[in-house]
Structures are given as C-alpha cells and as structure tokens.
Design an enzyme around this catalytic site. Structure first.
Site, PDB file in Angstrom:
ATOM      1  N   CYS A  96       0.476  -1.329   0.194  1.00  0.00           N
ATOM      2  CA  CYS A  96      -0.124  -0.018  -0.073  1.00  0.00           C
ATOM      3  C   CYS A  96       0.910   1.556   0.350  1.00  0.00           C
ATOM      4  O   CYS A  96       1.275   1.316   0.826  1.00  0.00           O
ATOM      5  CB  CYS A  96      -0.692   0.089   1.305  1.00  0.00           C
ATOM      6  SG  CYS A  96      -1.602   1.450   2.290  1.00  0.00           S
ATOM      7  N   GLU A  97       0.280   2.034  -1.066  1.00  0.00           N
ATOM      8  CA  GLU A  97       1.411   3.278  -0.382  1.00  0.00           C
ATOM      9  C   GLU A  97       1.205   4.198  -0.338  1.00  0.00           C
ATOM     10  O   GLU A  97       1.869   5.062   0.073  1.00  0.00           O
ATOM     11  CB  GLU A  97       1.584   3.767  -2.165  1.00  0.00           C
ATOM     12  CG  GLU A  97      -0.249   4.831  -2.385  1.00  0.00           C
ATOM     13  CD  GLU A  97      -0.184   5.072  -3.925  1.00  0.00           C
ATOM     14  OE1 GLU A  97       0.490   4.972  -4.594  1.00  0.00           O
ATOM     15  OE2 GLU A  97      -0.771   6.293  -4.462  1.00  0.00           O
ATOM     16  N   HIS A  98       0.136   4.216   0.714  1.00  0.00           N
ATOM     17  CA  HIS A  98      -0.021   5.151   2.011  1.00  0.00           C
ATOM     18  C   HIS A  98       0.791   4.775   3.244  1.00  0.00           C
ATOM     19  O   HIS A  98       0.855   5.737   4.146  1.00  0.00           O
ATOM     20  CB  HIS A  98      -1.916   5.303   2.060  1.00  0.00           C
ATOM     21  CG  HIS A  98      -2.354   5.625   1.220  1.00  0.00           C
ATOM     22  ND1 HIS A  98      -4.298   4.538   0.293  1.00  0.00           N
ATOM     23  CD2 HIS A  98      -1.710   6.707   0.587  1.00  0.00           C
ATOM     24  CE1 HIS A  98      -4.138   5.447  -0.297  1.00  0.00           C
ATOM     25  NE2 HIS A  98      -3.290   6.548  -0.704  1.00  0.00           N
ATOM     26  N   HIS A  99       0.686   3.183   3.455  1.00  0.00           N
ATOM     27  CA  HIS A  99       0.846   3.023   4.513  1.00  0.00           C
ATOM     28  C   HIS A  99       2.356   1.408   4.816  1.00  0.00           C
ATOM     29  O   HIS A  99       2.788   1.713   5.930  1.00  0.00           O
ATOM     30  CB  HIS A  99       0.292   2.085   5.230  1.00  0.00           C
ATOM     31  CG  HIS A  99      -1.002   3.013   5.901  1.00  0.00           C
ATOM     32  ND1 HIS A  99      -2.381   2.975   5.081  1.00  0.00           N
ATOM     33  CD2 HIS A  99      -1.270   3.526   6.846  1.00  0.00           C
ATOM     34  CE1 HIS A  99      -3.163   3.979   5.796  1.00  0.00           C
ATOM     35  NE2 HIS A  99      -2.228   4.214   6.326  1.00  0.00           N
ATOM     36  N   GLN A 137      -5.466  -0.443  -5.151  1.00  0.00           N
ATOM     37  CA  GLN A 137      -5.677  -1.635  -5.097  1.00  0.00           C
ATOM     38  C   GLN A 137      -6.240  -1.285  -6.901  1.00  0.00           C
ATOM     39  O   GLN A 137      -6.717  -1.784  -8.389  1.00  0.00           O
ATOM     40  CB  GLN A 137      -6.694  -2.582  -4.856  1.00  0.00           C
ATOM     41  CG  GLN A 137      -7.285  -3.642  -5.872  1.00  0.00           C
ATOM     42  CD  GLN A 137      -7.502  -4.562  -4.285  1.00  0.00           C
ATOM     43  OE1 GLN A 137      -7.770  -4.575  -3.581  1.00  0.00           O
ATOM     44  NE2 GLN A 137      -9.321  -5.076  -4.868  1.00  0.00           N
ATOM     45  N   HIS A 165      -5.978  -6.110   2.626  1.00  0.00           N
ATOM     46  CA  HIS A 165      -5.097  -4.683   3.311  1.00  0.00           C
ATOM     47  C   HIS A 165      -4.931  -4.545   4.478  1.00  0.00           C
ATOM     48  O   HIS A 165      -5.538  -4.588   5.306  1.00  0.00           O
ATOM     49  CB  HIS A 165      -5.544  -3.263   2.929  1.00  0.00           C
ATOM     50  CG  HIS A 165      -6.297  -3.249   1.167  1.00  0.00           C
ATOM     51  ND1 HIS A 165      -5.559  -2.004   0.367  1.00  0.00           N
ATOM     52  CD2 HIS A 165      -6.653  -4.112   0.137  1.00  0.00           C
ATOM     53  CE1 HIS A 165      -5.277  -2.507  -1.010  1.00  0.00           C
ATOM     54  NE2 HIS A 165      -6.204  -3.242  -0.852  1.00  0.00           N
ATOM     55  N   CYS A 167      -3.064  -2.485   5.880  1.00  0.00           N
ATOM     56  CA  CYS A 167      -2.990  -1.433   6.822  1.00  0.00           C
ATOM     57  C   CYS A 167      -5.315  -1.238   6.933  1.00  0.00           C
ATOM     58  O   CYS A 167      -4.802  -0.541   8.254  1.00  0.00           O
ATOM     59  CB  CYS A 167      -3.277  -0.076   5.598  1.00  0.00           C
ATOM     60  SG  CYS A 167      -4.264  -0.127   3.989  1.00  0.00           S
TER      61      CYS A 167
END
Ligand SMILES: [Zn+2]
Length: 213
Positions: A96-99, A137, A165, A167
């Site tokens: 995940c590019e956020h976490h 995703q 996910h 996250c």
C-alpha cells in the site's frame, strides 16, 4: 505520467533525483528502529537494516521491469481461436502506497484474442511487475488491464483483484476479514453483458472462497 514507464531505471528514483545509496537506505532503517524505541546496535538488530533493504529490493523489483516488453512476444498460429483466455488466482503481493504495508490477494485476468495470443505466464509477470511497486488496488487493477489492452490490442480485457490490506487489518480500523474487490472491464467485457457474465462465472467456479494470507 505514462502508465508504461518503468518508474525508475535503477540509477534514478521516479522523481528524477539520484537514487539513494544502499548505506543511506540502511541508515534510514536505523532511524525507524530508533523511532520505534529500539537500540539498532543491539545484537539481534545489527544486520536488520541490511536485511530490510534487501527485502525492499525484492518487494519493489517491479520498478525495474517493463510490462510492455513482457508482452512483446506474441503467437499468431492459433487456428482461429477467438474465445476467452482466462488466468485466474494469480497471487498478488503488493504494498500500500499510503502505509507501506502489504496488500495480499489474487488477480484474475482475461482477454479476448484478436488474431494473436501471448504466453500465459506473461500475464502473471505483468501482474507482478505492477504489484511489486507501491500501489493502491484501484490503480494496480487499471494498470494491468490498460497495458494488456494497449499492447495486445485484443477485443476485450477484464481484470478482477480481490485483496486484503494490512493497513486495514493490523492497524487503523482493524478489520482482518474484509477483502477489497476491484475490476476493470474493457472492450467486449464492458460492452457485452454475456461476455462479462461468462468471465465472472469462470472466476467464480472455484475461487471467491476468501482471500488467503
Ligand atoms: Zn494503506
């Protein structure tokens, strides 16, 4: 940005800056260990920064791969075969590019050939090339479908991804059972309900019993 751009060609990061050295990457991991409350010099952690950086090389090897090139070799001696080609239950290991934590799931990929087909393992390698990057995703799903459509020029492409996910499961709302499903349908899969139904029936036969991992 062109979706086909391999985001870095080793020497540079995607932002155009010089790629950090291995020593700089390892120093960053030492900082994170200290941030978490650890002593990075204690025995058990001495080799951890080097191990993490090597893991990153594996997790994010997709930046050095060119998904378009993977699909370059096609076969035209297909005896007029014009039915759906479906590869289902392709394991997805992404981040995940956020976490920066894992996304684990599976992809189902189908296309309707237009005079030529590609080696079936190449579809799985395209999935891997995009999955082994920082992702969301939705973007992963679209990149896989768009690349197959652009390069093979088939009559249609369908991609469905089901994934967990971390996250969402190990932090934040802590919902370990929830899986996310995304799809991108192009050409006949978008325009023709019976084609779409046939594809969805094929991937439903054995899968959809829940995402492993
Ligand atoms: Zn996340």
């Amino acid at each position: 940005m062109n979706i086909h751009t391999p985001a870095s060609k080793l020497a540079k990061s995607a932002d155009g800056a010089k790629k950090p050295s291995r020593a700089e990457a390892e120093a960053a991991i030492r900082t994170m260990l200290r941030w978490a409350g650890e002593d990075p010099d204690r025995e058990g952690l001495q080799d951890t920064p080097a191990r993490v950086v090597r893991s990153y090389e594996e997790f994010f090897k997709g930046y050095a791969e060119d998904p378009v090139a993977l699909l370059a070799r096609t076969f035209e001696e297909i005896e007029g075969y014009d039915e759906m080609v479906v590869l289902r239950d392709i394991r997805i290991e992404s981040h995940c590019e956020h976490h920066m934590v894992p996304i684990i799931g599976r992809a189902h990929v189908a296309y309707l050939p237009n005079t030529r087909v590609v080696g079936i393992s190449k579809l799985a390698r395209v999935v891997d090339a995009y999955a082994h990057r920082f992702q969301i995703q939705e973007k992963l799903t679209a990149q896989i479908a768009n690349t197959i459509a652009d390069v093979l020029q088939p009559r249609g492409v369908a991609v469905v991804i089901e994934a967990n996910h971390q996250c969402m499961s190990t932090r934040g709302v802590h919902k370990p059972g929830a899986s996310m499903i995304t799809s991108r349908m192009l050409g006949a899969f978008r325009d023709d309900p019976s084609t779409r139904r046939e594809f969805l029936a094929m991937i439903a036969q054995r899968s959809c019993t829940g995402v492993e991992g």
